[in-house]
Design a protein around this motif. Structure first.
Motif, PDB file in Angstrom:
ATOM      1  N   UNK A  39       1.088  10.144  -0.963  1.00 46.78           N
ATOM      2  CA  UNK A  39       0.440   9.094  -0.171  1.00 46.78           C
ATOM      3  C   UNK A  39      -0.888   8.758  -0.833  1.00 46.78           C
ATOM      4  N   UNK A  40      -1.150   7.462  -0.966  1.00 44.50           N
ATOM      5  CA  UNK A  40      -2.346   6.994  -1.664  1.00 44.50           C
ATOM      6  C   UNK A  40      -3.132   6.020  -0.792  1.00 44.50           C
ATOM      7  N   UNK A  41      -4.447   6.070  -0.933  1.00 43.28           N
ATOM      8  CA  UNK A  41      -5.322   5.025  -0.412  1.00 43.28           C
ATOM      9  C   UNK A  41      -6.289   4.648  -1.523  1.00 43.28           C
ATOM     10  N   UNK A  42      -6.730   3.399  -1.480  1.00 39.26           N
ATOM     11  CA  UNK A  42      -7.663   2.874  -2.464  1.00 39.26           C
ATOM     12  C   UNK A  42      -8.844   2.280  -1.716  1.00 39.26           C
ATOM     13  N   UNK A  43     -10.047   2.561  -2.212  1.00 40.48           N
ATOM     14  CA  UNK A  43     -11.234   1.967  -1.622  1.00 40.48           C
ATOM     15  C   UNK A  43     -11.977   1.175  -2.690  1.00 40.48           C
ATOM     16  N   UNK A  75     -14.406   5.081 -10.125  1.00 41.38           N
ATOM     17  CA  UNK A  75     -14.842   4.185 -11.188  1.00 41.38           C
ATOM     18  C   UNK A  75     -13.710   3.419 -11.848  1.00 41.38           C
ATOM     19  N   UNK A  76     -12.581   3.315 -11.167  1.00 43.44           N
ATOM     20  CA  UNK A  76     -11.428   2.587 -11.724  1.00 43.44           C
ATOM     21  C   UNK A  76     -11.747   1.092 -11.699  1.00 43.44           C
ATOM     22  N   UNK A  77     -11.599   0.446 -12.837  1.00 41.62           N
ATOM     23  CA  UNK A  77     -11.885  -0.987 -12.898  1.00 41.62           C
ATOM     24  C   UNK A  77     -10.633  -1.827 -13.146  1.00 41.62           C
ATOM     25  N   UNK A  78      -9.545  -1.190 -13.532  1.00 34.99           N
ATOM     26  CA  UNK A  78      -8.283  -1.908 -13.746  1.00 34.99           C
ATOM     27  C   UNK A  78      -7.624  -2.175 -12.394  1.00 34.99           C
ATOM     28  N   UNK A  79      -6.746  -3.152 -12.354  1.00 37.00           N
ATOM     29  CA  UNK A  79      -6.037  -3.461 -11.121  1.00 37.00           C
ATOM     30  C   UNK A  79      -4.776  -2.632 -10.958  1.00 37.00           C
ATOM     31  N   UNK A  80      -4.503  -1.751 -11.903  1.00 35.23           N
ATOM     32  CA  UNK A  80      -3.391  -0.812 -11.805  1.00 35.23           C
ATOM     33  C   UNK A  80      -3.911   0.584 -12.100  1.00 35.23           C
ATOM     34  N   UNK A  81      -3.194   1.573 -11.584  1.00 36.84           N
ATOM     35  CA  UNK A  81      -3.575   2.966 -11.819  1.00 36.84           C
ATOM     36  C   UNK A  81      -2.301   3.788 -11.973  1.00 36.84           C
ATOM     37  N   UNK A  82      -2.260   4.650 -12.978  1.00 32.27           N
ATOM     38  CA  UNK A  82      -1.111   5.512 -13.219  1.00 32.27           C
ATOM     39  C   UNK A  82      -1.498   6.945 -12.923  1.00 32.27           C
ATOM     40  N   UNK A  83      -0.639   7.651 -12.208  1.00 28.31           N
ATOM     41  CA  UNK A  83      -0.882   9.046 -11.813  1.00 28.31           C
ATOM     42  C   UNK A  83       0.240   9.905 -12.408  1.00 28.31           C
ATOM     43  N   UNK A  84       0.123  10.290 -13.676  1.00 23.63           N
ATOM     44  CA  UNK A  84       1.220  10.973 -14.364  1.00 23.63           C
ATOM     45  C   UNK A  84       1.335  12.458 -14.016  1.00 23.63           C
ATOM     46  N   UNK A  85       2.493  13.027 -14.342  1.00 18.96           N
ATOM     47  CA  UNK A  85       2.683  14.463 -14.259  1.00 18.96           C
ATOM     48  C   UNK A  85       2.908  15.029 -12.868  1.00 18.96           C
ATOM     49  N   UNK A  86       3.346  14.220 -11.934  1.00 19.99           N
ATOM     50  CA  UNK A  86       3.549  14.704 -10.576  1.00 19.99           C
ATOM     51  C   UNK A  86       4.914  15.368 -10.419  1.00 19.99           C
ATOM     52  N   UNK A  87       4.977  16.390  -9.587  1.00 22.72           N
ATOM     53  CA  UNK A  87       6.234  17.045  -9.260  1.00 22.72           C
ATOM     54  C   UNK A  87       7.029  16.164  -8.297  1.00 22.72           C
ATOM     55  N   UNK A  88       8.316  16.447  -8.174  1.00 21.83           N
ATOM     56  CA  UNK A  88       9.149  15.717  -7.209  1.00 21.83           C
ATOM     57  C   UNK A  88       8.586  15.918  -5.806  1.00 21.83           C
ATOM     58  N   UNK A  89       8.546  14.854  -5.038  1.00 24.46           N
ATOM     59  CA  UNK A  89       8.038  14.932  -3.677  1.00 24.46           C
ATOM     60  C   UNK A  89       7.566  13.579  -3.191  1.00 24.46           C
TER      61      UNK A  89
END
Length: 77
Positions: free
Chosen positions: A50-54, A33-47
């Protein structure tokens, strides 16, 4: 970003994995349900991630993901 064959795109789904080979599976969907043209994925560990968007049409039809996942490295010096 993708487009739907069933009409105008109304939102996007975001998938994330630590492997480039299995990103597009239901268990890896991290946002819908993301409607913005950007997305932030906070709190990730070092590493590596890989992302895909539909794209999702008004009738709920989801597009296929892009062929190659986006690779993001959080291993900066």
């Amino acid at each position: 970003m993708g487009a739907c064959d069933q009409g105008a795109t109304v939102s996007y789904n975001v998938y994330r994995s630590t492997s480039s080979s299995d990103v597009f599976t239901p268990v890896h969907r991290i946002a819908s349900g993301v409607t913005a043209l950007t997305y932030t994925d906070p709190g990730l560990a070092r590493g590596y991630y890989y992302y895909v968007v539909t794209a999702v049409a008004a009738d709920g039809t989801e597009s296929a993901p892009q062929v190659k996942p986006f690779e993001i490295s959080l291993l900066a010096p």
